[in-house]
Enzyme design. Structure first.
Site, PDB file in Angstrom:
ATOM      1  NE  ARG A  69     -35.242  26.057 -41.657  1.00  0.00           N
ATOM      2  CZ  ARG A  69     -34.014  25.585 -41.535  1.00  0.00           C
ATOM      3  NH1 ARG A  69     -33.519  25.359 -40.327  1.00  0.00           N
ATOM      4  NH2 ARG A  69     -33.283  25.340 -42.603  1.00  0.00           N
ATOM      5  CB  THR A 116     -28.992  24.090 -50.175  1.00  0.00           C
ATOM      6  OG1 THR A 116     -30.168  23.515 -49.589  1.00  0.00           O
ATOM      7  CG2 THR A 116     -29.219  24.249 -51.659  1.00  0.00           C
ATOM      8  CE  LYS A 173     -39.095  20.809 -49.392  1.00  0.00           C
ATOM      9  NZ  LYS A 173     -38.626  19.648 -48.647  1.00  0.00           N
ATOM     10  CG  ASP A 189     -37.808  17.052 -50.892  1.00  0.00           C
ATOM     11  OD1 ASP A 189     -37.085  16.348 -51.621  1.00  0.00           O
ATOM     12  OD2 ASP A 189     -37.352  17.913 -50.108  1.00  0.00           O
ATOM     13  CG  LEU A 190     -41.121  11.354 -49.250  1.00  0.00           C
ATOM     14  CD1 LEU A 190     -42.094  10.180 -49.253  1.00  0.00           C
ATOM     15  CD2 LEU A 190     -40.996  11.924 -47.846  1.00  0.00           C
ATOM     16  CE  LYS A 191     -33.731  16.340 -49.739  1.00  0.00           C
ATOM     17  NZ  LYS A 191     -34.974  16.858 -49.150  1.00  0.00           N
TER      18      LYS A 191
HETATM   19  O1  C5P Z   1     -36.473  26.035 -44.078  1.00  0.00           O
HETATM   20  P1  C5P Z   1     -35.744  26.015 -45.397  1.00  0.00           P
HETATM   21  O2  C5P Z   1     -36.187  27.131 -46.329  1.00  0.00           O
HETATM   22  O3  C5P Z   1     -34.239  25.971 -45.209  1.00  0.00           O
HETATM   23  O4  C5P Z   1     -36.203  24.650 -46.056  1.00  0.00           O
HETATM   24  C1  C5P Z   1     -35.625  24.119 -47.218  1.00  0.00           C
HETATM   25  C2  C5P Z   1     -36.339  22.860 -47.605  1.00  0.00           C
HETATM   26  O5  C5P Z   1     -35.748  22.339 -48.779  1.00  0.00           O
HETATM   27  C3  C5P Z   1     -36.295  21.754 -46.567  1.00  0.00           C
HETATM   28  O6  C5P Z   1     -37.566  21.122 -46.595  1.00  0.00           O
HETATM   29  C4  C5P Z   1     -35.235  20.809 -47.040  1.00  0.00           C
HETATM   30  O7  C5P Z   1     -35.529  19.481 -46.728  1.00  0.00           O
HETATM   31  C5  C5P Z   1     -35.305  20.995 -48.556  1.00  0.00           C
HETATM   32  N1  C5P Z   1     -34.084  20.724 -49.302  1.00  0.00           N
HETATM   33  C6  C5P Z   1     -32.881  21.385 -49.077  1.00  0.00           C
HETATM   34  N2  C5P Z   1     -31.773  21.080 -49.818  1.00  0.00           N
HETATM   35  C7  C5P Z   1     -31.848  20.167 -50.788  1.00  0.00           C
HETATM   36  C8  C5P Z   1     -33.052  19.492 -51.033  1.00  0.00           C
HETATM   37  C9  C5P Z   1     -34.154  19.810 -50.276  1.00  0.00           C
HETATM   38  O8  C5P Z   1     -32.833  22.264 -48.205  1.00  0.00           O
HETATM   39  N3  C5P Z   1     -30.791  19.928 -51.566  1.00  0.00           N
END
Ligand code: C5P
Length: 253
Positions: free
Chosen positions: A231, A147, A37, A64-66
């Site tokens: 992460r 989330t 991603k 994923d640029l939303k």
């Molecule tokens: O580091 P972590 O596992 O929390 O990363 C989650 C990834 O998912 C991030 O890149 C974040 O931008 C993306 N994301 C999110 N919630 C959403 C959509 C995308 O956490 N609803």
């Protein structure tokens, strides 16, 4: 869930700030991860080069640029996103490797808050332009509720379901939602409507800014089709080992 068992795929969120770090990480994970991603941090730092590098390594990209803007602007952004892979094909001998993925961008995101017309425009332009330039139509996914927002009562789940229904009506392929909503979305909108789930945290891992979190096992059990992990892999002392452990947990669901 029998038909879906073990079908969920891992997506690694390359939330890093340099091309070099991305190159090292992609090569480190290449034997176990198929989808990467590229989000706002990496894209702002490196731009299309990040997408092209990953595709040149034969991997799939979720951009994923939303996108969230007026319909015309979002449609134009989707057109540019679809065109990234054609630029890849024209870029000869990128990093001395012949691109092996010539099928185009795998997936991109728009924000469902942009509304029905905006999403319809994204789908229409994405479909038409992909056909025009001869690449696969990328999967269009709608962000429902981040989330990082907690569910108070049933406020989030109702909103997610409402936004997911509009996304489906607009012709999107699926939505971004937490594992808490996955089952309800599939029940309401069908199993073919895809769910990609961030906020994945293996047991005992710090949730950090994420609120609606789930373990890989629970997310697969609840029916998520793709699990996004940033992460817990990217910041791990050994990203390869962390990815393997998550994949193993996904397969044991
Ligand atoms: O580091 P972590 O596992 O929390 O990363 C989650 C990834 O998912 C991030 O890149 C974040 O931008 C993306 N994301 C999110 N919630 C959403 C959509 C995308 O956490 N609803």
């Amino acid at each position: 869930m029998i038909g879906k068992k073990n079908k969920a795929q891992l997506v690694v969120a390359l939330d890093i700030d340099s091309f070099e770090k991305m190159r090292v990480l992609v090569d480190q994970l290449a034997d176990v991860v198929e989808i990467f991603k590229v989000g706002s941090q990496l894209f702002t730092a490196c731009g299309p080069a990040a997408v092209r590098f990953i595709e040149a390594r034969g991997k799939k990209v979720f951009l994923d640029l939303k996108f969230h803007d007026i319909p015309n602007t979002v449609g134009s952004a989707v057109r540019s996103a679809v065109g990234l892979s054609v630029a890849l094909e024209r870029a000869t001998d990128f990093h001395n490797r012949t691109p092996s993925v010539k099928k185009g961008l795998f997936m991109y995101s728009v924000h469902t808050v942009g509304g029905l017309e905006m999403m319809k425009e994204a789908v229409a332009v994405g479909t038409k332009f992909a056909e025009e330039i001869g690449v696969n139509k990328p999967l269009a996914m709608g962000v429902t509720v981040l989330t990082s927002e907690a569910n108070k009562g049933n406020s989030v789940i109702d909103l997610v379901l409402e936004r997911a229904a509009v996304a489906k009506k607009a012709g999107l392929d699926g939505v971004v939602a937490s594992a808490e909503e996955a089952k309800a979305i599939h029940d309401k909108l069908g199993k073919d409507f895809l769910i990609i789930t961030p906020g994945i945290r293996p047991l005992g891992t710090d949730p950090q800014d994420q609120k609606r979190v789930a373990t890989p096992k629970i997310a697969v059990k609840n029916g998520s089709d793709f699990l996004v992990v940033g992460r817990p892999i990217v910041a791990a002392a050994n990203p390869h080992k962390a990815a393997e452990a998550i994949l193993q947990e996904m397969q044991s669901s």
